[in-house]
Design an enzyme around this catalytic site. Structure first.
Site, mmCIF file in Angstrom:
data_model
loop_
_atom_site.group_PDB
_atom_site.id
_atom_site.type_symbol
_atom_site.label_atom_id
_atom_site.label_comp_id
_atom_site.label_asym_id
_atom_site.label_seq_id
_atom_site.Cartn_x
_atom_site.Cartn_y
_atom_site.Cartn_z
ATOM 1 N N TYR A 1 0.877 -0.857 -0.128
ATOM 2 C CA TYR A 1 -0.147 -0.043 0.080
ATOM 3 C C TYR A 1 0.929 1.032 -0.032
ATOM 4 O O TYR A 1 1.683 1.321 0.609
ATOM 5 C CB TYR A 1 -0.855 -0.238 1.416
ATOM 6 C CG TYR A 1 -2.209 0.722 1.162
ATOM 7 C CD1 TYR A 1 -3.787 0.971 0.770
ATOM 8 C CD2 TYR A 1 -2.138 2.085 2.166
ATOM 9 C CE1 TYR A 1 -4.484 1.506 -0.063
ATOM 10 C CE2 TYR A 1 -3.125 2.924 1.615
ATOM 11 C CZ TYR A 1 -4.431 3.264 1.536
ATOM 12 O OH TYR A 1 -5.387 3.666 1.562
ATOM 13 N N SER B 1 0.906 -8.391 2.491
ATOM 14 C CA SER B 1 -0.081 -6.866 2.566
ATOM 15 C C SER B 1 -1.030 -6.341 1.186
ATOM 16 O O SER B 1 -1.698 -7.364 1.374
ATOM 17 C CB SER B 1 1.028 -5.525 2.822
ATOM 18 O OG SER B 1 0.387 -4.616 3.860
ATOM 19 N N ASP C 1 0.417 -8.954 14.061
ATOM 20 C CA ASP C 1 -0.307 -8.070 12.604
ATOM 21 C C ASP C 1 -1.001 -7.200 13.201
ATOM 22 O O ASP C 1 -2.440 -8.112 12.832
ATOM 23 C CB ASP C 1 0.313 -8.787 11.567
ATOM 24 C CG ASP C 1 0.275 -7.649 10.161
ATOM 25 O OD1 ASP C 1 -0.544 -6.981 10.807
ATOM 26 O OD2 ASP C 1 -0.278 -8.232 9.461
ATOM 27 N N HIS D 1 3.401 -7.243 11.342
ATOM 28 C CA HIS D 1 3.113 -6.848 9.361
ATOM 29 C C HIS D 1 4.515 -7.133 9.095
ATOM 30 O O HIS D 1 4.691 -7.532 7.808
ATOM 31 C CB HIS D 1 3.047 -5.466 9.512
ATOM 32 C CG HIS D 1 1.896 -5.249 8.117
ATOM 33 N ND1 HIS D 1 1.349 -6.604 7.291
ATOM 34 C CD2 HIS D 1 2.330 -4.978 7.274
ATOM 35 C CE1 HIS D 1 0.553 -6.066 5.949
ATOM 36 N NE2 HIS D 1 1.888 -4.881 5.700
#
Length: 355
Positions: A92, A218, A304, A333
């Site tokens: 992202y 992710s 996470d 994460h």
């Protein structure tokens, strides 16, 4: 961060109750059919990188509604035979950056297509090169709420369509780069539009197009998982800490961005939650995972808060093909980082054999 989600034994049995829209399959079939009315490869340009062991091309392919999407295509230098291809999707806010940055897969002997993410690339990293020409209703800063009141206008409808078209492009590229040798780096192809990937064509050695795997972490993991459910004949899927999985639960247990963007949007747009959750159901990785059949390797860190482990397990536990999951109990994460890359290399080598 302390453990905050379900205990591991419950994660291993967990099933999401997120409802699947009844027109899920027609919605995506229509989106992809429209995109495939455009020839997939727009431009393939050799680039000079200063790297002696790999050759790289700057690729533009037609994504959602024919919009141009950029990518880097990199192969081991001087290899003229067909190679298995790894298509990679980004996290992202990150753009494709510079071609020297991501070399794991070509150094491992694969061809590698790194897709730029439309509209992203200015949050961190080395930038992106693909605009999103579609506007949206008012949204929170970021990307996840753009066009969120309607599945047809939602940002991730465009991104996931782009991502499937990246697989189409990867299948067309071997024949295209045979006409654009790296010795012409910095020049455009003299022979007009590159071949399309609507049918499987010939690679550099004249054989059939080699197998394709998809990988991402992710946001990139969420994209790769959706592609696994939408694209046919994938050889392998590797998704780490995938975003957009079991979204209603994620909104209930974490305020971390990007899910926090949706929470802030709904805090202002009171009463829009039903519309928003309906839109999100079309991109939820749990529903895409049910339709996927290629062998898959998942990964999650149990601490996470950005992509909670229950969402990862929710997708893994309904995955339609053979799937295994790597669990990192003390990680957030970042997950397994280089340790997990080593595991991916070993796992993929058994499923994507080289010629």
């Amino acid at each position: 961060m302390a453990l905050f989600d379900l205990p591991l034994d419950r994660l291993e049995r967990y099933r999401s109750d997120s409802p699947e829209p009844p027109d899920f399959d027609p919605f995506w079939a229509s989106s992809l059919a429209q995109a495939r009315t455009h020839d997939v490869l727009v431009d393939v340009v050799p680039v000079a990188t200063g790297l002696a062991l790999v050759d790289t091309w700057d690729v533009t392919f037609a994504g959602f509604d024919g919009h141009p999407v950029r990518a880097w295509y990199t192969r081991p230098a001087g290899v003229t035979g067909d190679l298995p291809t790894v298509v990679e999707y980004l996290g992202y806010g990150r753009g494709r950056g510079l071609p020297q940055e991501r070399l794991t897969w070509p150094v491992a002997g694969c061809a590698h297509l790194l897709m730029d993410t439309r509209g992203q690339g200015s949050q961190y990293g080395s930038g992106g090169d693909t605009p999103d020409p579609v506007g949206s209703d008012p949204a929170t800063p970021g990307f996840v709420t753009r066009g969120i009141l309607d599945p047809a206008t939602y940002y991730y409808r465009r991104v996931l369509t782009d991502a499937v078209r990246a697989v189409d492009a990867a299948r067309a590229l071997p024949a295209a780069v045979a006409t654009t040798p790296p010795s012409t780096a910095g020049t455009h192809r003299p022979d007009g539009p590159a071949p399309d990937a609507s049918t499987r064509g010939a690679g550099p050695s004249g054989g059939t197009v080699p197998p394709v795997a998809v990988v991402g972490n992710s946001q990139g993991g969420g994209i790769a998982l959706a592609v696994a459910g939408l694209a046919s004949d994938l050889a392998a899927v590797m998704v780490s800490a995938p975003f957009l999985c079991d979204i209603p639960r994620a909104l209930a247990i974490t305020d971390a961005d990007p899910y926090g963007e949706i929470v802030r949007y709904l805090a202002v747009h009171r009463g829009a939650d039903e519309q928003v959750l309906r839109t999100l159901s079309y991109v939820d990785g749990v529903h895409h995972a049910r339709r996927a059949t290629a062998p898959a390797l998942f990964a999650t860190g149990l601490r996470d808060t950005i992509c909670p482990p229950s969402g990862v397990f929710a997708a893994h536990n309904v995955y339609g093909g053979d799937a295994e999951i790597a669990v990192y109990p003390y990680n957030h994460h970042e997950g397994g980082e280089a340790h997990h890359t080593a595991r991916q290399l070993t796992w993929l080598a058994a499923r994507l054999p080289h010629p």
